[in-house]
Design an enzyme around this catalytic site. Structure first.
Site, PDB file in Angstrom:
ATOM      1  N   TYR A  72       0.842  -1.208   0.000  1.00 45.85           N
ATOM      2  CA  TYR A  72       0.000   0.000   0.000  1.00 45.85           C
ATOM      3  C   TYR A  72       0.873   1.254   0.000  1.00 45.85           C
ATOM      4  O   TYR A  72       0.619   2.204  -0.728  1.00 45.85           O
ATOM      5  CB  TYR A  72      -0.921  -0.003   1.227  1.00 45.85           C
ATOM      6  N   PHE A 124      -7.522  19.094 -25.504  1.00 38.99           N
ATOM      7  CA  PHE A 124      -8.256  17.839 -25.705  1.00 38.99           C
ATOM      8  C   PHE A 124      -9.592  17.907 -24.952  1.00 38.99           C
ATOM      9  O   PHE A 124      -9.717  18.616 -23.968  1.00 38.99           O
ATOM     10  CB  PHE A 124      -7.412  16.645 -25.223  1.00 38.99           C
ATOM     11  N   ASP A 125     -10.596  17.134 -25.399  1.00 42.11           N
ATOM     12  CA  ASP A 125     -11.963  17.190 -24.822  1.00 42.11           C
ATOM     13  C   ASP A 125     -11.997  17.065 -23.298  1.00 42.11           C
ATOM     14  O   ASP A 125     -12.711  17.800 -22.640  1.00 42.11           O
ATOM     15  CB  ASP A 125     -12.881  16.059 -25.299  1.00 42.11           C
ATOM     16  N   ASP A 215       0.256  18.770 -21.626  1.00 34.98           N
ATOM     17  CA  ASP A 215      -0.597  17.583 -21.740  1.00 34.98           C
ATOM     18  C   ASP A 215       0.195  16.633 -22.636  1.00 34.98           C
ATOM     19  O   ASP A 215       0.289  16.843 -23.841  1.00 34.98           O
ATOM     20  CB  ASP A 215      -1.950  17.971 -22.343  1.00 34.98           C
ATOM     21  N   ALA A 217       0.287  13.178 -23.428  1.00 34.11           N
ATOM     22  CA  ALA A 217      -0.112  11.837 -23.862  1.00 34.11           C
ATOM     23  C   ALA A 217       0.778  11.275 -24.972  1.00 34.11           C
ATOM     24  O   ALA A 217       1.178  10.119 -24.935  1.00 34.11           O
ATOM     25  CB  ALA A 217      -1.576  11.850 -24.307  1.00 34.11           C
ATOM     26  N   LYS A 258      -1.178   6.016 -23.984  1.00 36.09           N
ATOM     27  CA  LYS A 258      -0.724   6.281 -25.363  1.00 36.09           C
ATOM     28  C   LYS A 258       0.770   5.969 -25.466  1.00 36.09           C
ATOM     29  O   LYS A 258       1.148   4.821 -25.627  1.00 36.09           O
ATOM     30  CB  LYS A 258      -1.003   7.742 -25.733  1.00 36.09           C
ATOM     31  N   HIS A 450     -21.642  12.066 -27.987  1.00 39.65           N
ATOM     32  CA  HIS A 450     -21.183  11.142 -29.024  1.00 39.65           C
ATOM     33  C   HIS A 450     -21.021   9.707 -28.515  1.00 39.65           C
ATOM     34  O   HIS A 450     -21.136   8.761 -29.276  1.00 39.65           O
ATOM     35  CB  HIS A 450     -19.893  11.639 -29.678  1.00 39.65           C
TER      36      HIS A 450
HETATM   37  N1  F0G Z   1      -4.956  14.354 -23.404  1.00 36.18           N
HETATM   38  C1  F0G Z   1      -4.944  13.943 -24.674  1.00 36.18           C
HETATM   39  C2  F0G Z   1      -4.166  14.716 -25.694  1.00 36.18           C
HETATM   40  C3  F0G Z   1      -5.663  12.799 -25.041  1.00 36.18           C
HETATM   41  O1  F0G Z   1      -5.663  12.411 -26.322  1.00 36.18           O
HETATM   42  C4  F0G Z   1      -6.375  12.083 -24.056  1.00 36.18           C
HETATM   43  C5  F0G Z   1      -7.154  10.884 -24.400  1.00 36.18           C
HETATM   44  C6  F0G Z   1      -6.350  12.555 -22.730  1.00 36.18           C
HETATM   45  C7  F0G Z   1      -5.618  13.684 -22.437  1.00 36.18           C
HETATM   46  C8  F0G Z   1      -7.111  11.857 -21.634  1.00 36.18           C
HETATM   47  O2  F0G Z   1      -6.481  10.711 -21.256  1.00 36.18           O
HETATM   48  O3  F0G Z   1      -8.064   8.858 -21.861  1.00 36.18           O
HETATM   49  O4  F0G Z   1      -6.172   8.502 -20.262  1.00 36.18           O
HETATM   50  O5  F0G Z   1      -8.113   9.840 -19.584  1.00 36.18           O
HETATM   51  N2  F0G Z   1      -7.423  10.527 -25.584  1.00 36.18           N
HETATM   52  C9  F0G Z   1      -8.062   9.294 -25.994  1.00 36.18           C
HETATM   53  C10 F0G Z   1      -8.246   9.291 -27.502  1.00 36.18           C
HETATM   54  C11 F0G Z   1      -9.304   8.952 -25.260  1.00 36.18           C
HETATM   55  O6  F0G Z   1      -8.926   8.395 -28.019  1.00 36.18           O
HETATM   56  O7  F0G Z   1      -7.675  10.155 -28.179  1.00 36.18           O
HETATM   57  P1  F0G Z   1      -7.266   9.409 -20.719  1.00 36.18           P
END
Ligand code: F0G
Length: 458
Positions: A72, A124-125, A215, A217, A258, A450
């Site tokens: 833990y 990103f969304d 960010d 990824a 990623k 979506h």
């Molecule tokens: N930032 C970027 C640039 C991303 O593409 C994603 C996720 C996230 C943050 C969020 O990360 O999914 O680990 O919570 N992108 C995925 C996609 C979902 O299909 O492009 P997460």
């Protein structure tokens, strides 16, 4: 004769995938209410929905899993990952989280207040979601070239420094907790940011005393493009470039699913001890104790190994050349795609592909369904469905681009699969004049519709 290119790995374990008939797919997609998210994975032959968490781990990663320490507190897996992050990315402090959006949730809980402004490049969304959820605003400062699929700019993820500086001038400094730089920029097509641009962002940020968060990824794919495209970096290793990239950042959020080639995981890494302590409170509340956050020890081990493998040139070259191979095949067929090709995906320009379809009938979604019907290939709509309605007027928001994203999982498919994708899309392209009807909405959620939207044919 020059030797042809081949993958920098061989295959040790395989997973069966199944083809289906057009009749079966007609039935399945109808039952799925024409939403590709509703399909079962067995109903898909080649799955390009996302490159997130869908990569194939290596023998060394699976080996590291067996050595995971599930204590833990104070697990060796935590220290293993901490050392890797320090060595590769240069950050002293880090917090594990279960994925990228969890890292955003924790860090933004410590930094973002109502009324704040967060400038960045095509947020990103989920990043935008976590900003807007806190009643703050994301201001997009991406260069204009990013929004034209035909302009061949080497760094379409770049920030327009003038747009950024205007934003910083317009609002009081206390309202801008940080600038967010997305590397590579997913929303604008997997497009990279140059070191020169990172330096320029840093300079403006310093002038106003504002921190810069990346960010991250797809940071390794970004580093590959710097090596290939930016003068002065051709002889640097990917790891050296990665170190240089992050030297201009105060911190980062990471979706490890990623570029770290794991199936789940994320983290926050920081330079400031003070901010680390603030974020720690939220991490313990939302994710877990400091030394595991949202992750199992075994997963932290696989992640530490993945960070190392994911920043090796040979791996990245294999990866990005595969995406480029698909892009080239599509271009040879005359299919309109975003250029230059992105790091993780090919983005098909659906408006150019289906010019006869009215925008009210969800052009990129229609193309996505057609590609599925053609060969059982699942992409994802980056268009009007994703853009959601305006939160105030509830009117449809029609984005400048209607794209079908074909995201390529890492180390999963071969170029034979790429050939199937290219020919399937060509077959749809050949009959594009006959595709004159799209979809209308049966039911939709108030936000992020979506994922769950239900459609019927017009
Ligand atoms: N930032 C970027 C640039 C991303 O593409 C994603 C996720 C996230 C943050 C969020 O990360 O999914 O680990 O919570 N992108 C995925 C996609 C979902 O299909 O492009 P997460």
């Amino acid at each position: 004769m020059e030797l042809p290119f081949a993958e920098s790995y061989k295959i040790k374990m395989v997973e069966t995938i199944k083809r289906s008939t057009r009749e079966e797919r007609e039935k399945w997609i109808k039952e799925a209410k024409y939403n590709l998210f509703n399909l079962r994975s067995e109903q898909v032959f080649i799955d390009l929905l996302t490159d997130s968490g869908t990569g194939a781990m290596s023998d060394k990663q699976w080996g590291a899993i067996m050595l995971g320490d599930e204590s833990y507190a104070g697990a060796s897996s935590y220290y293993n990952l901490k050392n890797q992050i320090k060595e590769l990315l240069g950050f002293e402090y880090f917090l594990p989280t279960h994925q990228g959006r969890a890292a955003e949730n924790v860090l933004f809980s410590a930094l973002v207040k109502e009324g704040d402004i967060i400038p960045g490049n095509s947020h990103f969304d989920t990043t935008k979601g976590h900003i807007e959820f806190r009643k703050a605003k994301a201001v997009d400062c991406t260069i204009d070239e990013a929004f034209d699929t035909e302009i061949d700019h080497p760094f379409k993820g770049n920030v327009d420094i003038e747009k950024l500086e205007n934003t910083l001038k317009k609002y009081p400094v206390e309202k801008i907790p940080f600038i967010i730089l997305t590397v590579t920029c997913n929303s604008s097509g997997g497009q990279p940011v140059s070191i020169e641009n990172m330096k320029a962002v840093r300079k403006v940020a310093d002038k106003y005393g504002i921190p810069v968060i990346y960010d991250s990824a797809r940071f390794a794919e970004n580093a590959y493009f710097i090596k290939i495209r930016e003068k002065g970096y051709e002889n640097k290793s990917i790891k050296e470039i990665v170190h240089k990239m992050f030297s201009y950042a105060d911190g980062m959020t990471m979706s490890s699913k990623k570029d770290a080639i794991v199936n789940i995981g994320g983290f926050i890494a920081l330079r400031s001890e003070e901010l680390f302590k603030k974020a720690t409170v939220f991490n313990i509340m939302f994710e877990g104790y400091i030394t595991y956050g949202g992750m199992a020890g075994r997963d932290m081990n696989a992640l530490a190994q993945g960070l190392d493998e994911g920043t090796e040139f040979d791996y990245l070259e294999t990866r990005i050349k595969q995406v480029e191979y698909l892009g080239k095949r599509l271009t040879d067929f005359g299919i309109p795609v975003q250029k230059p090709y992105g790091g993780h995906a090919i983005f098909v320009d659906a408006k150019k592909f289906l010019p006869n379809l009215p925008k009210e009938q969800f052009i990129a979604q229609t193309l996505g369904v057609e590609l599925y019907l053609e060969a059982g290939i699942r992409g994802v709509e980056i268009g009007t469905l994703l853009a959601d309605r305006d939160p105030e007027t509830h009117e449809e928001r029609y984005p400048a681009l209607e794209l079908l994203r074909l995201a390529i999982p890492r180390r999963v498919y071969t170029n034979n699969h790429m050939d199937v994708i290219a020919v399937a899309l060509k077959n749809v392209f050949d009959r594009r004049d006959k595709i004159t009807k799209g979809f209308q909405i049966l039911s939709e959620a108030p936000i992020m519709r979506h994922f769950t939207v239900e459609l019927k044919r017009v």
